[in-house]
Design a protein around this motif. Structure first.
Motif, PDB file in Angstrom:
ATOM      1  N   LEU A   1      27.335  20.920  -4.438  1.00 28.10           N
ATOM      2  CA  LEU A   1      26.564  19.999  -3.596  1.00 28.10           C
ATOM      3  C   LEU A   1      25.213  20.556  -3.185  1.00 28.10           C
ATOM      4  CD1 LEU A   1      29.335  18.586  -1.198  1.00 28.10           C
ATOM      5  CD2 LEU A   1      28.353  17.521  -3.239  1.00 28.10           C
TER       6      LEU A   1
ATOM      7  N   ILE B   1      30.198  16.445   3.477  1.00 31.56           N
ATOM      8  CA  ILE B   1      29.668  15.315   2.721  1.00 31.56           C
ATOM      9  C   ILE B   1      30.005  13.990   3.406  1.00 31.56           C
ATOM     10  CG2 ILE B   1      31.658  14.923   1.207  1.00 31.56           C
ATOM     11  CD1 ILE B   1      29.694  14.456  -1.084  1.00 31.56           C
TER      12      ILE B   1
ATOM     13  N   ILE C   1      34.148  18.847  -6.091  1.00 30.51           N
ATOM     14  CA  ILE C   1      32.921  19.377  -5.494  1.00 30.51           C
ATOM     15  C   ILE C   1      33.151  20.795  -4.987  1.00 30.51           C
ATOM     16  CG2 ILE C   1      31.985  17.128  -4.868  1.00 30.51           C
ATOM     17  CD1 ILE C   1      33.046  17.499  -2.056  1.00 30.51           C
TER      18      ILE C   1
END
Length: 200
Positions: free
Chosen positions: A141, A179, A197
């Motif tokens: 990310l 997130i 992720i």
């Protein structure tokens, strides 16, 4: 008698010239057709000798590029503007020959796992083993571009842009769960992508 013979010979001569002219015209037509066919074949060969490669990761301009068949990874990286200062250049086989539809990922230094071997072949190429011996396909990310983010389930163009905007304004993500602070991404969406992720 002589006059008749002369007229007959003249007529034969005209007929020979006419036949010769027709033959020459046919030969010229065949040459033209052959030339057109050859030109079409060469054009078709040139069109077929193109491949499309997705270049992403630590490059200046990630994106999809067209190259000549037989191009090397180095050619694709150069088309993408070259590597950034964070690229782990030594872990990518720049001499590798690209294939049509390939995804070429230039790894970041932060993505190289502990104990990674210098110069390991194949790292960053879709479907091949990374430096640890296993492919890590998770999306970082803190380094992923929009194209990479859009490979995540439930992340389209708008949400990918929102993630980038959040990262720009808040700095690097501290955990994968963060997130969910991004507009449009809640618990249900997080559950679908949490295993894909990573934070590095």
């Amino acid at each position: 008698m002589s006059l008749a013979l002369g007229l007959s010979l003249m007529a034969c001569g005209e007929q020979v010239r006419l036949e010769t002219g027709k033959e020459t015209a046919r030969q010229e037509e065949q040459k033209t057709e052959t030339g057109e066919t050859t030109g079409e074949s060469e054009a078709a060969s040139q069109t077929e000798a193109q491949i499309v490669v997705h270049v992403c990761g630590a490059v200046a301009n990630p994106g999809v590029y067209r190259l000549s068949a037989g191009s090397r990874a180095e050619d694709a990286v150069q088309l993408a503007g070259g590597m950034t200062g964070e690229a782990a250049a030594d872990y990518l086989n720049l001499a590798g020959i690209l294939t049509d539809g390939e995804k070429l990922v230039v790894p970041y230094r932060s993505e190289i796992p502990d104990g990674g071997q210098y110069g390991e072949d194949g790292f960053g190429q879709a479907g091949s083993a990374g430096v640890s011996g296993e492919a890590d396909t998770r999306v970082d990310l803190n380094h992923a571009d929009q194209a990479a983010l859009m490979t995540l389930p439930g992340i389209g163009e708008a949400r990918a842009a929102a993630i980038l905007a959040y990262r720009e304004s808040h700095g690097p993500f501290q955990s994968p769960e963060e997130i969910m602070n991004v507009s449009g991404i809640k618990q249900a969406a997080y559950e679908k992508l949490k295993d894909q992720i990573v934070i590095r």
